[in-house]
Structures are given as structure tokens and as C-alpha cells.
Design a protein around this motif. Structure first.
Motif, PDB file in Angstrom:
ATOM      1  N   GLY A  15       0.866  -1.396  -0.008  1.00 20.27           N
ATOM      2  CA  GLY A  15       0.034  -0.091   0.072  1.00 20.27           C
ATOM      3  C   GLY A  15       0.757   1.294   0.049  1.00 20.27           C
ATOM      4  N   ARG A  16       2.050   1.008  -0.431  1.00 21.34           N
ATOM      5  CA  ARG A  16       3.085   2.274  -0.625  1.00 21.34           C
ATOM      6  C   ARG A  16       3.961   2.113  -1.912  1.00 21.34           C
ATOM      7  N   ALA A  17       4.544   3.125  -2.110  1.00 20.25           N
ATOM      8  CA  ALA A  17       5.720   2.968  -3.248  1.00 20.25           C
ATOM      9  C   ALA A  17       6.979   2.140  -2.748  1.00 20.25           C
ATOM     10  N   VAL A  18       7.309   1.456  -3.851  1.00 25.36           N
ATOM     11  CA  VAL A  18       8.503   0.544  -3.490  1.00 25.36           C
ATOM     12  C   VAL A  18       9.557   0.944  -4.668  1.00 25.36           C
ATOM     13  N   PRO A  19      10.565   0.922  -4.642  1.00 22.87           N
ATOM     14  CA  PRO A  19      11.469   1.349  -5.553  1.00 22.87           C
ATOM     15  C   PRO A  19      11.359   0.506  -6.788  1.00 22.87           C
ATOM     16  N   ALA A  20      10.921   1.092  -8.045  1.00 23.60           N
ATOM     17  CA  ALA A  20      10.472   0.745  -9.251  1.00 23.60           C
ATOM     18  C   ALA A  20      11.597  -0.657  -9.680  1.00 23.60           C
ATOM     19  N   GLU A  21      12.729  -0.288  -9.673  1.00 20.69           N
ATOM     20  CA  GLU A  21      13.617  -1.123 -10.140  1.00 20.69           C
ATOM     21  C   GLU A  21      13.609  -2.439  -9.243  1.00 20.69           C
ATOM     22  N   LEU A  22      13.486  -2.285  -7.938  1.00 18.20           N
ATOM     23  CA  LEU A  22      13.484  -3.335  -7.129  1.00 18.20           C
ATOM     24  C   LEU A  22      12.342  -4.142  -7.184  1.00 18.20           C
ATOM     25  N   GLU A  23      11.207  -3.527  -7.356  1.00 18.53           N
ATOM     26  CA  GLU A  23       9.967  -4.275  -7.726  1.00 18.53           C
ATOM     27  C   GLU A  23      10.221  -4.956  -9.047  1.00 18.53           C
ATOM     28  N   ALA A  24      10.598  -4.530 -10.020  1.00 19.95           N
ATOM     29  CA  ALA A  24      10.680  -4.968 -11.438  1.00 19.95           C
ATOM     30  C   ALA A  24      11.728  -6.289 -11.114  1.00 19.95           C
ATOM     31  N   ILE A  25      12.820  -6.320 -10.484  1.00 19.43           N
ATOM     32  CA  ILE A  25      13.881  -7.310 -10.183  1.00 19.43           C
ATOM     33  C   ILE A  25      13.018  -8.583  -9.786  1.00 19.43           C
ATOM     34  N   LEU A  26      12.342  -8.164  -8.466  1.00 24.65           N
ATOM     35  CA  LEU A  26      11.743  -9.179  -8.025  1.00 24.65           C
ATOM     36  C   LEU A  26      10.737 -10.041  -8.626  1.00 24.65           C
ATOM     37  N   LEU A  27       9.844  -9.263  -9.531  1.00 26.42           N
ATOM     38  CA  LEU A  27       8.567  -9.781 -10.237  1.00 26.42           C
ATOM     39  C   LEU A  27       9.298 -10.465 -11.459  1.00 26.42           C
ATOM     40  N   SER A  28      10.596  -9.987 -11.738  1.00 26.81           N
ATOM     41  CA  SER A  28      11.230 -10.714 -13.032  1.00 26.81           C
ATOM     42  C   SER A  28      11.549 -12.053 -12.485  1.00 26.81           C
ATOM     43  N   GLY A  29      12.228 -12.323 -11.292  1.00 21.01           N
ATOM     44  CA  GLY A  29      12.611 -13.362 -10.823  1.00 21.01           C
ATOM     45  C   GLY A  29      11.465 -14.437 -10.432  1.00 21.01           C
ATOM     46  N   LEU A  30      10.279 -13.849 -10.159  1.00 21.69           N
ATOM     47  CA  LEU A  30       8.854 -14.511 -10.083  1.00 21.69           C
ATOM     48  C   LEU A  30       8.148 -14.940 -11.138  1.00 21.69           C
ATOM     49  N   ALA A  31       8.842 -14.759 -12.411  1.00 21.03           N
ATOM     50  CA  ALA A  31       8.063 -15.025 -13.647  1.00 21.03           C
ATOM     51  C   ALA A  31       7.697 -16.427 -13.834  1.00 21.03           C
ATOM     52  N   LYS A  32       6.679 -16.626 -14.335  1.00 21.02           N
ATOM     53  CA  LYS A  32       6.160 -18.224 -14.379  1.00 21.02           C
ATOM     54  C   LYS A  32       7.355 -19.066 -15.337  1.00 21.02           C
ATOM     55  N   SER A  33       7.569 -18.443 -16.629  1.00 22.35           N
ATOM     56  CA  SER A  33       8.533 -18.865 -17.511  1.00 22.35           C
ATOM     57  C   SER A  33      10.022 -18.778 -16.960  1.00 22.35           C
ATOM     58  N   GLN A  34      10.781 -19.909 -17.009  1.00 24.14           N
ATOM     59  CA  GLN A  34      12.080 -19.806 -16.683  1.00 24.14           C
ATOM     60  C   GLN A  34      12.798 -18.913 -17.694  1.00 24.14           C
ATOM     61  N   ASP A  35      12.466 -18.782 -18.709  1.00 24.64           N
ATOM     62  CA  ASP A  35      13.134 -18.095 -19.812  1.00 24.64           C
ATOM     63  C   ASP A  35      12.943 -16.419 -19.432  1.00 24.64           C
ATOM     64  N   ALA A  36      11.846 -16.257 -18.793  1.00 26.56           N
ATOM     65  CA  ALA A  36      11.626 -14.625 -18.538  1.00 26.56           C
ATOM     66  C   ALA A  36      12.251 -14.316 -17.131  1.00 26.56           C
ATOM     67  N   ARG A  37      12.808 -15.320 -16.533  1.00 26.14           N
ATOM     68  CA  ARG A  37      13.813 -14.900 -15.088  1.00 26.14           C
ATOM     69  C   ARG A  37      15.226 -14.238 -15.444  1.00 26.14           C
ATOM     70  N   PRO A  38      15.878 -13.775 -14.573  1.00 23.51           N
ATOM     71  CA  PRO A  38      17.397 -13.449 -14.842  1.00 23.51           C
ATOM     72  C   PRO A  38      18.156 -14.862 -15.332  1.00 23.51           C
ATOM     73  N   ASP A  39      19.051 -14.623 -16.154  1.00 27.12           N
ATOM     74  CA  ASP A  39      19.801 -15.733 -16.844  1.00 27.12           C
ATOM     75  C   ASP A  39      20.747 -16.564 -15.650  1.00 27.12           C
ATOM     76  N   SER A  40      21.045 -15.805 -14.507  1.00 22.99           N
ATOM     77  CA  SER A  40      22.186 -16.271 -13.518  1.00 22.99           C
ATOM     78  C   SER A  40      21.931 -15.592 -12.279  1.00 22.99           C
ATOM     79  N   ALA A  41      22.621 -16.204 -11.336  1.00 24.70           N
ATOM     80  CA  ALA A  41      22.950 -15.574 -10.011  1.00 24.70           C
ATOM     81  C   ALA A  41      23.533 -14.123 -10.256  1.00 24.70           C
ATOM     82  N   ARG A  42      24.426 -14.371 -10.837  1.00 24.77           N
ATOM     83  CA  ARG A  42      25.596 -13.149 -11.295  1.00 24.77           C
ATOM     84  C   ARG A  42      24.398 -11.777 -11.805  1.00 24.77           C
ATOM     85  N   ALA A  43      23.684 -12.209 -13.039  1.00 30.95           N
ATOM     86  CA  ALA A  43      22.746 -11.270 -13.343  1.00 30.95           C
ATOM     87  C   ALA A  43      21.912 -10.721 -12.301  1.00 30.95           C
TER      88      ALA A  43
END
Length: 159
Positions: free
Chosen positions: A82-110
Motif C-alpha cells: 500500500g505504498r511505493a517501492v523502488p520501481a527497479e527493485l519491484e521489477a527485479i523481484l517480479l522478473s525473478g518470480l516469472a512463471k517462465s524460466q526464460d523470463a527470469r534472470p539468466d544467472s545468479a550473477r545477473a
């Protein structure tokens, strides 16, 4: 939950291995496809919990919880809070939670590099106390002397 034939073993019993709150979809539907991106899903689920104070999905039982990991998009952390979260951080978390493995970061380093590049405000001991005091219960840790507590640092080796 009727599991795919690939998960049937040990005399025909059906089972899923993992902690349901952190299981990526492929661990539920096709465990032979589990790879490092599956671990990143779990890590982002932990990050989501740390940021919002709630798991990505909740359910009354394992079947319901697994179904949500398979079918529902995670609620953005800022919406959940119910409040703002840094957009970059939110996008990173949501990309890591993508249903498709291919849509997630490629590696731990990434994932690590993306997190290090985020411009997020510092989280102080006072912020932590205020966070837990507003939630009450057994999580309120105002009596702990954080100034003398050991520091824990998690490092991801992405070799």
C-alpha cells in the motif's frame, strides 16, 4: 493436485519436493526442468517476503498454494504494502518470480548485478524496529540490542 507422470515415483506415489511458499512452477509440473533459474525464483520469493512481510502466495493447503504458483501473477510488492517501492527493485523481484524460466534472470550473477544497480534507500535499525512494532506479536523485537548483534551478510558466488 494431480501431478504429472514425471513426478510419480517410489511405487506410484505422487509427491512434490520443496517448500511450497518458494517453489517455482516447473518444480511442481516438471521437476526434470528445475535449474539455477528455479533457485532464483525461490530467492526472489524470499526477497518478496523480506520486502513485504508476507509470502508471494498464501493458501489453505499445499494444493491451493501450488495452484497459485502455477496460475497467478504475483501482486506487485508496492500494491501489497500500500505504498511505493523502488520501481527497479519491484521489477527485479517480479522478473525473478516469472512463471517462465526464460523470463527470469539468466544467472545468479545477473540477479546480483541488477540488485547492486538498484538505487534504494538504506534500511536502518530504527526502520526495522518500526516495521516489526507495527506488526506486533512475536515479531516485535524492540528489546534486542541490534548495535551488538552479529552482522549477517549473504554473498552469491556466481561462478
Amino acid at each position: 493436485l494431480s501431478l504429472p507422470r514425471a513426478q510419480q515415483s517410489l511405487g506410484g506415489s505422487e509427491f512434490v519436493v520443496g517448500t511450497p511458499q518458494y517453489m517455482p512452477p516447473e518444480a511442481i509440473t516438471d521437476p526434470d526442468r528445475v535449474d539455477e533459474r528455479s533457485d532464483l525464483y525461490a530467492l526472489c520469493a524470499v526477497g518478496y517476503l523480506m520486502l513485504t512481510g508476507t509470502p508471494v502466495f498464501e493458501g489453505h493447503n499445499v494444493v491451493e498454494l501450488c495452484a497459485k504458483h502455477l496460475d497467478l501473477a504475483p501482486q506487485p510488492p508496492g500494491e501489497r504494502l500500500g505504498r511505493a517501492v523502488p520501481a527497479e527493485l519491484e521489477a527485479i523481484l517480479l522478473s525473478g518470480l516469472a512463471k517462465s524460466q526464460d523470463a527470469r534472470p539468466d544467472s545468479a550473477r545477473a540477479l546480483r548485478d541488477a540488485l547492486l544497480a538498484c538505487d534504494v534507500p538504506a534500511w536502518t535499525e530504527d526502520d526495522a524496529r518500526a516495521f516489526w512494532q507495527t506488526r506486533g506479536g512475536s515479531h516485535a523485537r524492540s528489546s534486542i540490542d541490534l548495535a551488538h548483534a552479529p552482522t549477517l551478510q549473504i554473498e552469491v558466488d556466481s561462478r
